[in-house]
Design a protein around this motif. Sequence first.
Motif, PDB file in Angstrom:
ATOM      1  N   LEU A 157       1.885   7.625 -13.075  1.00  0.00           N
ATOM      2  CA  LEU A 157       1.218   7.819 -11.786  1.00  0.00           C
ATOM      3  C   LEU A 157       0.072   8.813 -11.950  1.00  0.00           C
ATOM      4  O   LEU A 157       0.217   9.754 -12.729  1.00  0.00           O
ATOM      5  N   PRO A 158      -1.031   8.645 -11.198  1.00  0.00           N
ATOM      6  CA  PRO A 158      -1.323   7.489 -10.367  1.00  0.00           C
ATOM      7  C   PRO A 158      -1.519   6.234 -11.202  1.00  0.00           C
ATOM      8  O   PRO A 158      -1.927   6.309 -12.368  1.00  0.00           O
ATOM      9  N   SER A 159      -1.200   5.078 -10.586  1.00  0.00           N
ATOM     10  CA  SER A 159      -1.221   3.813 -11.326  1.00  0.00           C
ATOM     11  C   SER A 159      -2.657   3.268 -11.412  1.00  0.00           C
ATOM     12  O   SER A 159      -2.985   2.261 -10.813  1.00  0.00           O
ATOM     13  N   PHE A 160      -3.470   4.012 -12.158  1.00  0.00           N
ATOM     14  CA  PHE A 160      -4.861   3.637 -12.388  1.00  0.00           C
ATOM     15  C   PHE A 160      -5.070   3.270 -13.862  1.00  0.00           C
ATOM     16  O   PHE A 160      -4.212   3.554 -14.713  1.00  0.00           O
ATOM     17  N   THR A 161      -6.250   2.705 -14.145  1.00  0.00           N
ATOM     18  CA  THR A 161      -6.496   2.094 -15.449  1.00  0.00           C
ATOM     19  C   THR A 161      -6.634   3.105 -16.589  1.00  0.00           C
ATOM     20  O   THR A 161      -5.941   2.997 -17.603  1.00  0.00           O
ATOM     21  N   ASN A 162      -7.542   4.071 -16.454  1.00  0.00           N
ATOM     22  CA  ASN A 162      -7.781   4.960 -17.596  1.00  0.00           C
ATOM     23  C   ASN A 162      -6.553   5.799 -17.963  1.00  0.00           C
ATOM     24  O   ASN A 162      -6.190   5.863 -19.148  1.00  0.00           O
ATOM     25  N   HIS A 206      -4.383  -0.860  -6.298  1.00  0.00           N
ATOM     26  CA  HIS A 206      -3.259  -0.208  -6.967  1.00  0.00           C
ATOM     27  C   HIS A 206      -3.487   1.300  -6.908  1.00  0.00           C
ATOM     28  O   HIS A 206      -4.425   1.768  -6.295  1.00  0.00           O
ATOM     29  N   GLY A 207      -2.638   2.058  -7.557  1.00  0.00           N
ATOM     30  CA  GLY A 207      -2.824   3.508  -7.605  1.00  0.00           C
ATOM     31  C   GLY A 207      -1.590   4.295  -7.210  1.00  0.00           C
ATOM     32  O   GLY A 207      -1.422   5.445  -7.603  1.00  0.00           O
ATOM     33  N   GLY A 208      -0.700   3.663  -6.405  1.00  0.00           N
ATOM     34  CA  GLY A 208       0.455   4.403  -5.908  1.00  0.00           C
ATOM     35  C   GLY A 208       1.749   4.013  -6.602  1.00  0.00           C
ATOM     36  O   GLY A 208       1.748   3.360  -7.645  1.00  0.00           O
ATOM     37  N   ARG A 209       2.856   4.426  -6.003  1.00  0.00           N
ATOM     38  CA  ARG A 209       4.181   4.122  -6.570  1.00  0.00           C
ATOM     39  C   ARG A 209       4.507   2.631  -6.491  1.00  0.00           C
ATOM     40  O   ARG A 209       5.307   2.143  -7.293  1.00  0.00           O
ATOM     41  N   HIS A 210       3.932   1.951  -5.533  1.00  0.00           N
ATOM     42  CA  HIS A 210       4.284   0.535  -5.338  1.00  0.00           C
ATOM     43  C   HIS A 210       3.611  -0.383  -6.351  1.00  0.00           C
ATOM     44  O   HIS A 210       3.845  -1.579  -6.336  1.00  0.00           O
ATOM     45  N   ILE A 269      -6.561  17.639 -10.986  1.00  0.00           N
ATOM     46  CA  ILE A 269      -6.160  16.913  -9.779  1.00  0.00           C
ATOM     47  C   ILE A 269      -6.571  17.756  -8.577  1.00  0.00           C
ATOM     48  O   ILE A 269      -7.166  18.819  -8.724  1.00  0.00           O
ATOM     49  N   GLY A 270      -6.264  17.280  -7.374  1.00  0.00           N
ATOM     50  CA  GLY A 270      -6.656  18.011  -6.179  1.00  0.00           C
ATOM     51  C   GLY A 270      -5.659  19.092  -5.801  1.00  0.00           C
ATOM     52  O   GLY A 270      -4.583  19.202  -6.390  1.00  0.00           O
ATOM     53  N   ASP A 271      -6.026  19.879  -4.781  1.00  0.00           N
ATOM     54  CA  ASP A 271      -5.070  20.854  -4.233  1.00  0.00           C
ATOM     55  C   ASP A 271      -3.932  20.113  -3.546  1.00  0.00           C
ATOM     56  O   ASP A 271      -2.819  20.613  -3.464  1.00  0.00           O
ATOM     57  N   LEU A 272      -4.260  18.909  -3.049  1.00  0.00           N
ATOM     58  CA  LEU A 272      -3.250  18.011  -2.510  1.00  0.00           C
ATOM     59  C   LEU A 272      -3.391  16.661  -3.208  1.00  0.00           C
ATOM     60  O   LEU A 272      -4.507  16.232  -3.520  1.00  0.00           O
ATOM     61  N   VAL A 273      -2.252  16.005  -3.441  1.00  0.00           N
ATOM     62  CA  VAL A 273      -2.239  14.660  -4.029  1.00  0.00           C
ATOM     63  C   VAL A 273      -1.549  13.750  -3.016  1.00  0.00           C
ATOM     64  O   VAL A 273      -0.435  14.029  -2.583  1.00  0.00           O
ATOM     65  N   VAL A 274      -2.262  12.703  -2.594  1.00  0.00           N
ATOM     66  CA  VAL A 274      -1.778  11.844  -1.517  1.00  0.00           C
ATOM     67  C   VAL A 274      -1.441  10.467  -2.071  1.00  0.00           C
ATOM     68  O   VAL A 274      -2.243   9.863  -2.786  1.00  0.00           O
ATOM     69  N   LEU A 275      -0.257   9.974  -1.748  1.00  0.00           N
ATOM     70  CA  LEU A 275       0.161   8.627  -2.159  1.00  0.00           C
ATOM     71  C   LEU A 275       0.423   7.784  -0.920  1.00  0.00           C
ATOM     72  O   LEU A 275       1.064   8.239   0.036  1.00  0.00           O
ATOM     73  N   ALA A 276      -0.089   6.542  -0.946  1.00  0.00           N
ATOM     74  CA  ALA A 276       0.032   5.661   0.216  1.00  0.00           C
ATOM     75  C   ALA A 276       1.085   4.587  -0.029  1.00  0.00           C
ATOM     76  O   ALA A 276       1.542   4.377  -1.155  1.00  0.00           O
ATOM     77  N   ASP A 277       1.444   3.878   1.040  1.00  0.00           N
ATOM     78  CA  ASP A 277       2.434   2.801   0.892  1.00  0.00           C
ATOM     79  C   ASP A 277       1.789   1.548   0.289  1.00  0.00           C
ATOM     80  O   ASP A 277       0.586   1.523   0.010  1.00  0.00           O
ATOM     81  N   ALA A 278       2.586   0.494   0.110  1.00  0.00           N
ATOM     82  CA  ALA A 278       2.119  -0.696  -0.616  1.00  0.00           C
ATOM     83  C   ALA A 278       0.917  -1.357   0.040  1.00  0.00           C
ATOM     84  O   ALA A 278       0.042  -1.895  -0.638  1.00  0.00           O
ATOM     85  N   GLU A 279       0.858  -1.325   1.377  1.00  0.00           N
ATOM     86  CA  GLU A 279      -0.201  -2.063   2.085  1.00  0.00           C
ATOM     87  C   GLU A 279      -1.429  -1.215   2.379  1.00  0.00           C
ATOM     88  O   GLU A 279      -2.364  -1.680   3.020  1.00  0.00           O
TER      89      GLU A 279
END
Length: 397
Positions: A59-64, A355-359, A323-333
């Motif tokens: 996580l985050p579920s990104f490419t690089n 993509h990018g989150g836990r889902h 990373i940021g002072d806060l890290v925000v993760l969104a839901d699947a949609e």
Amino acid sequence: MSPAEVNGRGYRRPERKAAVVCLDGVDPRYLEDAFGRDLVPRLRELAEQGVHATGRSQLPSFTNPNNLSIVTGAPPAVHGLPGNHYLAPDGREVQLTDPSALRAPSIHAVLAREGVRVLTVTTKDKLRGLLAAGGVPCVSAERAAELELDGAGPVAGLVDRPVPGIYDWDCSHYALELALALAARLGTELLYVSLTDFVQHAAAPGEELSDRYLAELDRLVGRALDDGWRLGLVADHGMNAKPRVRFLGDVLREAGVGGARVVLPITDPYVVHHAALGSCCWIHVTEDELERARDAVAAVDGVEEVLTREQAAAGLQLPADRIGDLVVLADAETALGKTEAEHDLSALRGPLRSHGGRHEQAVPILLSERPRGAGADLLERGATNADVHWLLLGEGA
Ligand SMILES: [Zn+2]
């Protein structure tokens, strides 16, 4: 050669030529659907004779970050890349594509020093500098018409068709064809190929474009198997339709958090894929506004988690300073953006898939040979994409 240590684990010279392929954005559902309809007989054969498991991305579920975890066998906290993009110490937002950003060597770089003939081929040129770090030979399909590797002219000359554009459906297949041809010429023992997820951003499992992509991938996997390659196939991340976008820059401004800055670590040059919208973002904010920013963002429908820098660094194994002072993760949609005015959604060709989150953390792991011992145990417990080289040629094999 005795096993070489790379980032805390031992890796051996492959007994037989071995390749790891990163099927960019190939969510497990694409393969399950294709297996169910008999669309990919060679992949099925590989899965039945070897391993077909579902693992996890970083996580985050990104490419690089995930490509670098695959080639270093380590989480982002070790290799140093938490995203494609970040806020540099001088306050500028920059792409994390320079090899100087890396904090750990790749398995390829270390094995090359031990005399193993390695090669990496990437579809997207953005990964070339990172994969080449430590003197690893690397070319991209995107720039195959210009790049040379051994003074024999542009590598594009090895593939008997024109170089496709980066937004063509078969650019990934071109990269694989190029990789197999180059590897044959160079006598490569360990190959890494990174595909692109343009098709997965554009088409869901079962859609015509996705079927065409998978059928051609299957043909090339068959060619590699027939040619004697031992294969490990894995994805950097999955993919979901994201019908909702939440613009957190607007949310923060409306909450009166004037000094906050939203940084989107998915940002890369390929805006047609995702318009820089994914399911994870960083928020940079001063200490006195942090609580207010956190409350405002946590109240947004579609936001699942808001972590502090320390929580995210420890819990997600991320480098705290990038990373940021806060890290925000969104839901699947839900995808997250800056302000509505800052995103050009007209660049997208169709509804947003990203993509990018836990889902999007579920990834397929396919191995042409079943590991014994420690590798079998790890697969049983649940492997990540960072384990694939270890399962193929480490002490886990
Ligand atoms: Zn990707």
